[in-house]
Each structure stands twice: as structure tokens, then as C-alpha cells.
Design an enzyme around this catalytic site. Structure first.
Site, short mmCIF file in Angstrom:
data_model
loop_
_atom_site.label_atom_id
_atom_site.label_comp_id
_atom_site.label_asym_id
_atom_site.label_seq_id
_atom_site.Cartn_x
_atom_site.Cartn_y
_atom_site.Cartn_z
N GLY A 1 28.09 113.31 -86.12
CA GLY A 1 27.58 112.99 -84.79
C GLY A 1 28.74 112.84 -83.84
N CYS B 1 31.04 113.28 -92.45
CA CYS B 1 31.75 113.13 -91.17
C CYS B 1 31.44 111.75 -90.56
CB CYS B 1 31.37 114.28 -90.25
SG CYS B 1 32.50 114.47 -88.86
N TYR B 2 30.74 111.69 -89.41
CA TYR B 2 30.37 110.39 -88.81
C TYR B 2 29.60 109.55 -89.83
CZ TYR B 2 27.91 107.20 -85.61
OH TYR B 2 27.38 106.10 -84.98
N HIS C 1 32.83 118.98 -93.83
CA HIS C 1 31.42 119.42 -93.77
C HIS C 1 31.08 120.35 -94.94
CE1 HIS C 1 30.36 117.79 -89.81
NE2 HIS C 1 31.64 117.94 -89.56
N GLU D 1 28.29 121.34 -95.80
CA GLU D 1 27.11 122.15 -95.50
C GLU D 1 27.46 123.49 -94.85
OE1 GLU D 1 28.17 119.52 -94.01
OE2 GLU D 1 27.69 119.42 -91.87
N GLY E 1 10.11 142.09 -80.99
CA GLY E 1 10.45 143.14 -81.95
C GLY E 1 11.55 142.69 -82.90
N ASP F 1 12.44 137.22 -85.80
CA ASP F 1 11.73 135.94 -85.67
C ASP F 1 10.33 136.13 -85.11
OD1 ASP F 1 14.23 135.13 -86.34
OD2 ASP F 1 14.79 134.48 -84.33
N LYS G 1 17.54 131.49 -90.00
CA LYS G 1 17.34 132.94 -90.06
C LYS G 1 17.07 133.43 -91.48
CE LYS G 1 17.57 136.23 -87.02
NZ LYS G 1 17.07 135.94 -85.66
#
Ligand code: XMP
Length: 501
Positions: free
Chosen positions: A53, A80-81, A158, A160, A213, A216, A357
Site C-alpha cells: 500500500g 511490502c506494507y 513482491h 506475486e 471484438g 474481454d 486476462k
């Protein structure tokens, strides 16, 4: 089913954490960081992850946190935070780092040196009692710590993001070895819950889907067709900011299917509103609003009560609109930050807004969409408007369309599996002097970009071969007199973004 709760303190990567956890087949959900320990216990998590954060734990008005969460007996991983929170509330000290670290650094973690993404100005300078150091970097002596007896773990870096080597394995270790989770979560569950949610919101009403198109909105169309067959109408707005021949291709793909499909040619109204506009956020907001107005005009007799969009999670988080926290606005995605407040629809339906995605692609395959649709590289809703630096004119659009087509054709000589995740050209507003024949030329600088990424929240630039780059550059400068130079963008995200605006 095993469950991980991600507590959000406003970091950019919280959905990515949830995504990584779900990618390891463990269900995860996000809750606000200010939740009380009692309420959190009610969700019966097997583990808790505290996100990063933008705040400092010692700053006035920093995010509220109930320290009892650390005493629930449920394993907690602070990132992290989140790590600084654990330190602060367990009796350690957090201070501004002597040298802040932003980027990829060597980190020694449990005896191995790994590349790790660090992004912090503060750091833990003194360990709380019962904790030991498990990782350090050159500038950060406490880059990871643990207190296994209290089931508390922290990582300043991080895990992730794809930038951290072996990051997914570190998260897997937390889930399976520390929290004892089982890999029992499946994307089919998402289809079922989202279909139920769509039916709950719209009932028997008609829905107008903004279909671009792209992956998503196509997946969104398939989901609507399953959830509320016959109730959705798909409207494709061709805003004149599409790539070469793209509008016709999309029309060919979607018309003639069992879909209520309409194409609206809206180039004139979009270009008129964009006249003289150069500021990226202004472009995005205008396009967002014009999309909705065009949908409203296409919704004759207000037949549809709801507007559906294929918004996915990165659109939400980067627009600074996340539900649970206050992430910073990086750019207003046309379909989120660009939506005006006063719209003529009763509500907006966004069934993919919690997904990334790669999850959306997997969902599309499960819903039976053909590979050529599901595997298309993403193309942003605002189209070439955010790939033209400076003013958008029909002439500049046409130059970019042709250059971009040549570049994409060169990249597409690679086999599909080797192609970057996204590749495109950007027309800058800079000009450079050159010599063409015996004459001086003064043409635009065109930038080429190609990136590898799974989640589009971070990316690495693609080291395309010089053969491809030379072929593209030679053809572009030969065929387009307006382009004076071609340059290649070698910036990762962070610190850049994928698009230039
Ligand atoms: P950035 O530039 O934020 O892009 O790193 C991340 C991904 O999102 C796409 N993108 C958009 N997609 N509306 C969209 O539908 C937008 O306003 C928008 N802006 C960026 C971008 O192409 C990349 O895939």
C-alpha cells in the site's frame, strides 16, 4: 473449499495476489484492510495475506488495521506494507529506508539469491521479538522475516509479480505448507456464480453489450448468452480509432452468428470531440463518455435497461476505482474512469471485473469461443487515440494504421507460440531530420513496442530479433514518407505502462 483472504491496503497488486492464489487452485477473495478481526474470523480463512500500500505505518491517518488479526491463529503473510504492518504491531520498528528500492534487486532468501521486485520507501529496521530474518538485499537488511510459532510471515518484496523469480513457488509454499490449503478451486465455479449474479441483477430486462471484438467483450458476450439467452444485444462502436481494416474484420466475425449484432460507424463524432485534445487523461475521458453516449443513441426506445461491458480487473485497478481501497489512478481506462456519472442506463453489468486476462481467456475457452478470438492480443478501447502522442487527426491515424500493420506483419512471421503478448506501434509528436535520396527529410519518430506478460499488470519488453526490427523499420520508412525514424521501446512495466498514454 480452502480459502485465502487478501486484505487490501491500497496496493496496485492486490488482485494479482488473489489471482496468483486462484492460479494455484485455491479460492481467494479480497476484503478491505480495515476489517475487524471478528468479521474476518467469520469468513473462516485458511490464511490471510496483507497487501502492499502507498502509506507509512507510522504516518497519521494511515490505513486502519485491527492488530487482533495477528492473534487469530490463522497464518498471515504480509507483503511490502503488509510486512511493515506485522512488524509495527508486533513490537518491531519501521522507518524510512536509507535507500529506497524501486525495481528488481538481488535478494538472498533462505540462502538462495533470487531476483525480487522491491518497491518501497520504508523498511523494517528492528525485528519484533520471536521473529528471525529470512531474506535481505544490499540496501534492506530485513527484506523477509518469519515467526513460525505465531504463524506470521513477511516479505518486503513482491512474490506475486512475475518479476520475482520463483515468486509463485513462495506463495505456493505459504498456501500449501503453512496454511494447509487444498488445490480445490475451479474456473467452472466462476461461470456458475457469474451467471447467477447476472440473472439476479438484470432479471428479465434487456441488456446492451458494448462489443469491441476484443477478448474481454467477446467472453462477456458468451457469458451473457449463457446466463440470459435472447436478452442481450451486442453493439460494436467503430470509433475510427481501430487498426487497419479492423472494423470490417470484427463485423465479419460477429455478424451472421446467432447474435443480435449491430455496427455503429461513429468516426465523425469521436474525431470531432477529440479535435485539439493532446492530454492523455482528457483523451481517455472523452472517449469513455462518447462510447456511452453512442450506446445510448443506439439503444432505441431505451429497450435495454442495462449496459454490459467486458471490463476486467486491471482496468478497474489502474483507473483507481477499486471497491475496497484507494489505489492511485494510473490511467483512466475508457470503460471505468471514463464513464460519465449521468448515464441513461439503470446500471452497468461487468461480470469479468474480478478477473485477469489469462483467466478471461481460460473462461472464454470453457465457454466454447474459438481460439482465434480468445488468443487475440488485447487492443485498448480508446484504440489508436492513446498510441498517438499529441493531436489525433485522420491523417495521423492513417499513418499509424499503415505503420502498425507493417510492424505487426513482421512480428507475425514468428510462430504463434513465440509471439509477444502484445505488440504495436506508437506515433510520437516528435520529428527528426533525415536524408531521403539527396533531400532533407523531417518526419515523425515512430516507436515500436512488444511485451511479454500474462496478467498485463506487469510486463517485460520483448527482446525481438534485429531481423524483425530491421525488416519493420526498412519497410516503414520506405513505404511511409511521413515517418523519419523508427525506435524500439525497451522499458518494462513498472516503471512504464504497456501503452504510452
Ligand atoms: P497499460 O498501458 O495500463 O495497459 O499497462 C495494460 C493493458 O490494458 C490495455 N489498456 C486498455 N484496455 N481500455 C481497455 O480496454 C483502456 O482504456 C486501456 N488502457 C490500456 C493495454 O492495451 C494493455 O493490454
Amino acid at each position: 473449499m480452502s480459502k485465502i483472504v487478501v486484505l487490501d491496503f491500497g496496493g496496485q497488486y492486490k488482485e494479482l495476489i488473489a489471482r496468483r492464489v486462484r492460479g494455484l487452485s485455491v479460492y481467494s477473495e479480497i476484503h478491505p484492510g480495515r476489517i475487524s478481526a471478528n468479521s474476518l474470523a467469520y469468513f473462516k480463512p485458511d490464511g490471510i495475506i496483507l497487501t502492499g500500500g502507498p502509506n507509512s505505518v507510522y504516518a497519521e491517518g494511515s490505513q486502519r488495521f485491527d492488530p487482533e488479526i495477528l492473534n487469530l491463529g490463522v497464518p498471515v503473510l504480509g507483503i511490502c506494507y503488509g510486512m511493515q504492518l506485522i512488524a509495527h504491531y508486533s513490537g518491531g520498528v519501521v522507518k524510512p529506508a536509507e535507500k529506497s528500492e524501486f525495481g528488481v534487486f538481488d535478494c538472498t532468501y533462505k540462502g538462495n539469491t533470487i531476483k525480487a521486485l522491491m518497491s518501497h520507501g520504508d523498511c523494517v529496521t528492528s525485528l519484533p521479538e520471536g521473529f528471525s530474518v529470512t531474506g535481505f538485499t544490499e540496501n534492506c537488511p530485513i527484506a523477509a522475516f518469519e515467526n513460525p510459532a505465531a504463524k506470521l510471515y513477511g516479505m518486503q518484496f513482491h512474490p506475486e509479480t512475475a518479476h520475482t523469480e520463483g515468486g509463485t513457488e513462495l506463495i505456493a509454499d505459504f498456501l500449501f505448507n503453512i496454511c494447509g490449503c487444498k488445490p480445490d478451486y475451479d474456473l467452472d465455479d466462476v461461470i456458475e456464480t457469474q451467471c447467477a449474479e447476472i440473472r439476479r441483477i438484470v432479471g428479465k430486462s434487456k441488456v446492451l453489450l458494448g462489443l469491441s471484438g476484443g477478448v474481454d467483450s467477446s467472453v462477456c458476450a458468451a457469458l451473457l448468452a449463457k446466463a440470459i439467452p435472447g436478452q442481450a444485444r451486442c453493439v460494436f462502436v467503430d470509433h475510427g480509432l481501430m487498426r487497419l481494416d479492423e472494423g470490417d474484420q470484427i463485423e465479419a466475425i460477429f455478424s451472421g452468428r446467432e447474435l443480435d449484432f449491430t455496427r455503429v460507424n461513429a468516426e465523425k463524432r469521436f474525431l470531432k470531440r477529440l479535435e485539439g485534445i493532446t492530454e492523455p487523461e482528457a483523451k481517455r475521458k472523452i472517449i469513455g463518455e462518447e462510447f456511452v453516449r453512442t450506446f445510448e443513441d443506439a439503444n432505441r426506445g431505451n429497450a435495454a435497461l442495462y449496459l454490459a461491458q467486458g471490463t476486467i480487473y486491471p482496468d478497474v485497478i489502474e483507473s483507481g476505482k477499486s471497491e475496497t481501497g484507494g489505489a492511485a489512478t494510473i490511467k483512466s481506462h475508457h470503460n471505468v474512469g471514463g464513464i460519465p456519472d449521468n448515464i441513461k442506463f439503470k446500471g452497468i453489468v461487468e461480470p469479468l471485473a474480478g478477473l485477469f486476462k489469462d483467466e478471461v481467456r481460460a473462461l472464454g475457452k470453457k465457454l466454447g469461443l474459438p481460439d482465434y478470438l480468445v488468443e487475440r492480443q488485447p487492443f485498448p478501447g480508446p484504440g489508436l487515440a492513446i498510441r498517438i502522442i499529441g493531436e489525433i487527426t485522420k491523417e495521423r491515424l492513417d499513418i499509424l494504421r499503415r505503420a502498425d500493420y507493417i510492424y505487426r506483419s513482421a512480428v507475425e512471421e514468428l510462430p504463434f507460440a513465440e509471439r509477444p503478448s502484445q505488440y504495436f506501434a506508437v506515433l510520437t509528436d516528435m520529428r527528426a531530420v533525415g536524408v531521403t535520396g539527396d533531400d532533407r527529410s523531417y518526419g515523425y519518430v515512430l516507436a515500436l513496442r512488444a511485451v511479454y506478460t500474462d496478467d498485463f499488470m506487469t510486463c517485460r519488453y520483448a527482446p525481438l530479433s534485429h531481423d524483425i526490427l530491421s525488416e519493420a523499420s526498412a519497410r516503414i520508412t520506405n513505404e511511409l514518407r511521413e515517418i523519419g525514424r523508427v525506435v524500439y521501446d525497451i522499458t518494462d512495466k513498472p516503471p512504464a505502462t504497456i501503452e504510452w498514454e
